[in-house]
Motif scaffolding. Structure first.
Motif, PDB file in Angstrom:
ATOM      1  N   ALA A 197     147.083 105.976  22.451  1.00  0.00           N
ATOM      2  CA  ALA A 197     146.317 105.763  21.223  1.00  0.00           C
ATOM      3  C   ALA A 197     146.820 104.528  20.482  1.00  0.00           C
ATOM      4  O   ALA A 197     146.032 103.755  19.926  1.00  0.00           O
ATOM      5  CB  ALA A 197     146.396 106.992  20.325  1.00  0.00           C
ATOM      6  N   ALA A 198     148.138 104.324  20.485  1.00  0.00           N
ATOM      7  CA  ALA A 198     148.700 103.133  19.844  1.00  0.00           C
ATOM      8  C   ALA A 198     148.136 101.869  20.480  1.00  0.00           C
ATOM      9  O   ALA A 198     147.796 100.899  19.786  1.00  0.00           O
ATOM     10  CB  ALA A 198     150.223 103.150  19.960  1.00  0.00           C
ATOM     11  N   HIS A 199     148.021 101.885  21.790  1.00  0.00           N
ATOM     12  CA  HIS A 199     147.502 100.706  22.497  1.00  0.00           C
ATOM     13  C   HIS A 199     146.031 100.463  22.161  1.00  0.00           C
ATOM     14  O   HIS A 199     145.619  99.327  21.908  1.00  0.00           O
ATOM     15  CB  HIS A 199     147.680 100.891  24.001  1.00  0.00           C
ATOM     16  N   THR A 200     145.226 101.519  22.143  1.00  0.00           N
ATOM     17  CA  THR A 200     143.797 101.344  21.855  1.00  0.00           C
ATOM     18  C   THR A 200     143.565 100.971  20.392  1.00  0.00           C
ATOM     19  O   THR A 200     142.706 100.135  20.088  1.00  0.00           O
ATOM     20  CB  THR A 200     143.002 102.622  22.192  1.00  0.00           C
ATOM     21  N   ILE A 201     144.329 101.563  19.488  1.00  0.00           N
ATOM     22  CA  ILE A 201     144.174 101.268  18.059  1.00  0.00           C
ATOM     23  C   ILE A 201     144.558  99.826  17.753  1.00  0.00           C
ATOM     24  O   ILE A 201     144.022  99.208  16.825  1.00  0.00           O
ATOM     25  CB  ILE A 201     145.014 102.255  17.223  1.00  0.00           C
ATOM     26  N   SER A 202     145.466  99.271  18.545  1.00  0.00           N
ATOM     27  CA  SER A 202     145.908  97.895  18.297  1.00  0.00           C
ATOM     28  C   SER A 202     144.779  96.880  18.449  1.00  0.00           C
ATOM     29  O   SER A 202     144.898  95.741  17.988  1.00  0.00           O
ATOM     30  CB  SER A 202     147.056  97.535  19.246  1.00  0.00           C
ATOM     31  N   GLU A 203     143.684  97.280  19.074  1.00  0.00           N
ATOM     32  CA  GLU A 203     142.542  96.381  19.227  1.00  0.00           C
ATOM     33  C   GLU A 203     141.626  96.379  18.007  1.00  0.00           C
ATOM     34  O   GLU A 203     140.688  95.585  17.934  1.00  0.00           O
ATOM     35  CB  GLU A 203     141.733  96.776  20.466  1.00  0.00           C
ATOM     36  N   ILE A 204     141.886  97.262  17.051  1.00  0.00           N
ATOM     37  CA  ILE A 204     141.044  97.361  15.857  1.00  0.00           C
ATOM     38  C   ILE A 204     141.445  96.263  14.874  1.00  0.00           C
ATOM     39  O   ILE A 204     142.616  96.174  14.482  1.00  0.00           O
ATOM     40  CB  ILE A 204     141.195  98.752  15.210  1.00  0.00           C
ATOM     41  N   PRO A 205     140.523  95.427  14.451  1.00  0.00           N
ATOM     42  CA  PRO A 205     140.883  94.261  13.628  1.00  0.00           C
ATOM     43  C   PRO A 205     141.364  94.594  12.220  1.00  0.00           C
ATOM     44  O   PRO A 205     141.910  93.727  11.543  1.00  0.00           O
ATOM     45  CB  PRO A 205     139.578  93.457  13.575  1.00  0.00           C
ATOM     46  N   ASP A 243     154.709  93.342  23.995  1.00  0.00           N
ATOM     47  CA  ASP A 243     154.360  92.437  25.090  1.00  0.00           C
ATOM     48  C   ASP A 243     152.850  92.414  25.307  1.00  0.00           C
ATOM     49  O   ASP A 243     152.250  91.357  25.530  1.00  0.00           O
ATOM     50  CB  ASP A 243     155.058  92.870  26.384  1.00  0.00           C
ATOM     51  N   SER A 244     152.234  93.600  25.248  1.00  0.00           N
ATOM     52  CA  SER A 244     150.781  93.660  25.453  1.00  0.00           C
ATOM     53  C   SER A 244     150.050  92.995  24.293  1.00  0.00           C
ATOM     54  O   SER A 244     149.011  92.360  24.487  1.00  0.00           O
ATOM     55  CB  SER A 244     150.322  95.115  25.615  1.00  0.00           C
ATOM     56  N   PHE A 245     150.593  93.126  23.075  1.00  0.00           N
ATOM     57  CA  PHE A 245     149.976  92.473  21.918  1.00  0.00           C
ATOM     58  C   PHE A 245     150.003  90.955  22.096  1.00  0.00           C
ATOM     59  O   PHE A 245     149.029  90.259  21.796  1.00  0.00           O
ATOM     60  CB  PHE A 245     150.720  92.829  20.630  1.00  0.00           C
ATOM     61  N   ALA A 246     151.134  90.446  22.574  1.00  0.00           N
ATOM     62  CA  ALA A 246     151.273  89.002  22.771  1.00  0.00           C
ATOM     63  C   ALA A 246     150.282  88.504  23.817  1.00  0.00           C
ATOM     64  O   ALA A 246     149.665  87.443  23.664  1.00  0.00           O
ATOM     65  CB  ALA A 246     152.698  88.664  23.186  1.00  0.00           C
ATOM     66  N   ALA A 247     150.125  89.281  24.886  1.00  0.00           N
ATOM     67  CA  ALA A 247     149.199  88.887  25.946  1.00  0.00           C
ATOM     68  C   ALA A 247     147.760  88.866  25.445  1.00  0.00           C
ATOM     69  O   ALA A 247     146.952  88.027  25.854  1.00  0.00           O
ATOM     70  CB  ALA A 247     149.331  89.843  27.128  1.00  0.00           C
ATOM     71  N   ARG A 248     147.447  89.786  24.531  1.00  0.00           N
ATOM     72  CA  ARG A 248     146.087  89.902  24.013  1.00  0.00           C
ATOM     73  C   ARG A 248     145.845  89.010  22.801  1.00  0.00           C
ATOM     74  O   ARG A 248     144.712  88.770  22.408  1.00  0.00           O
ATOM     75  CB  ARG A 248     145.821  91.364  23.639  1.00  0.00           C
ATOM     76  N   GLY A 249     146.920  88.538  22.188  1.00  0.00           N
ATOM     77  CA  GLY A 249     146.776  87.739  20.978  1.00  0.00           C
ATOM     78  C   GLY A 249     146.627  88.585  19.734  1.00  0.00           C
ATOM     79  O   GLY A 249     146.021  88.164  18.748  1.00  0.00           O
TER      80      GLY A 249
END
Length: 252
Positions: A17-25, A51-57
């Protein structure tokens, strides 16, 4: 911008859920909360997610804690903590232990983040949502359960597969309990804007088989792979985005 806190972040659903929520602007800060003794695991999760945040921006301030007091000033608190369901168990088998945990957690949250919105995922979710409402002292509009939203998505997928249409063309709802007494609203189900019971092939639809599949889907996934993760994680993110974006959507 919002601070989102995830309780039970050392579990499969919490961390996905943390990973999916991180895509919410609308999210600027995220706090992962786990039980004492799991600090190293939480630190590792933060590094991995960063690391995933950095890859996604994605630019989100990420932190972790084992102290519920650190949930202070959260805008949304998501509770995935609790005893997980095991193969052969019904969701209601978890009621006693998880209700005790949620009651204690809700009392603390009520003091530390009195203006937060509390989203319950812990099973049995209908029970734990009622418990959280009682012990948090929050107004009803500040306490939500994941409810049957995931069940509706499961039915939506089955209908799309049966009619061979894109899943986005299907609109359906399941209401009631997230459990055996769930109720599908066939009369409110449409495909491409057309009521499903007006379609020529509706008479051959295995409606009862579909509902039985939805009812037992969680049990089947747990039996096959140990836990439900991706479906609940995405459903949680949908609710969080809807709330933070003030989208005025009706989700069941």
């Amino acid at each position: 911008m919002a601070k989102v806190t995830i309780l039970g972040a050392t579990g499969n659903v919490g961390i996905f859920a943390a990973h999916t929520i991180s895509e919410i602007p609308y999210v600027s800060d995220m706090l992962l909360v786990g039980r004492p003794g799991r600090e190293n695991f939480l630190a590792g999760c933060c590094r991995d997610l960063s690391d995933s945040f950095a890859a996604r921006g994605t630019d989100i301030r990420l932190s972790y804690s084992t102290d519920l007091a650190d949930t202070k000033d959260s805008d949304i608190i998501i509770c995935t903590a609790g005893v997980p369901r095991q193969p052969g168990q019904d969701r209601n088998d978890l009621a006693f232990e998880n209700a005790k945990l949620v009651a204690a957690t809700a009392e603390t949250i009520g003091r530390s983040s009195p203006d937060a919105i509390l989203l319950l995922v812990t099973n049995p979710v209908d029970v734990t949502t009622a418990v959280a409402l009682k012990y948090s002292g929050f107004q009803p509009r500040h306490v939500f359960g994941l409810g049957t939203h995931l069940d509706s998505m499961r039915l939506k997928s089955l209908i799309a597969r049966y009619f061979r249409v894109h899943v986005s063309e299907v609109h359906t709802r399941i209401i009631g309990e997230h459990g055996d007494s769930m109720v599908p609203l066939w009369s409110a189900t449409t495909i491409g804007g057309i009521r499903i019971n007006n379609l020529p092939t509706f008479s051959g639809l295995p409606a009862q088989e579909m509902i039985d599949t939805v009812r037992t889907s969680g049990e089947a996934i747990i039996r096959d792979k140990g836990a439900t993760v991706y479906g609940p994680g995405e459903a949680i993110a949908t609710l969080v985005k809807t709330i933070l974006g003030n989208e005025n959507r009706i989700l069941t």
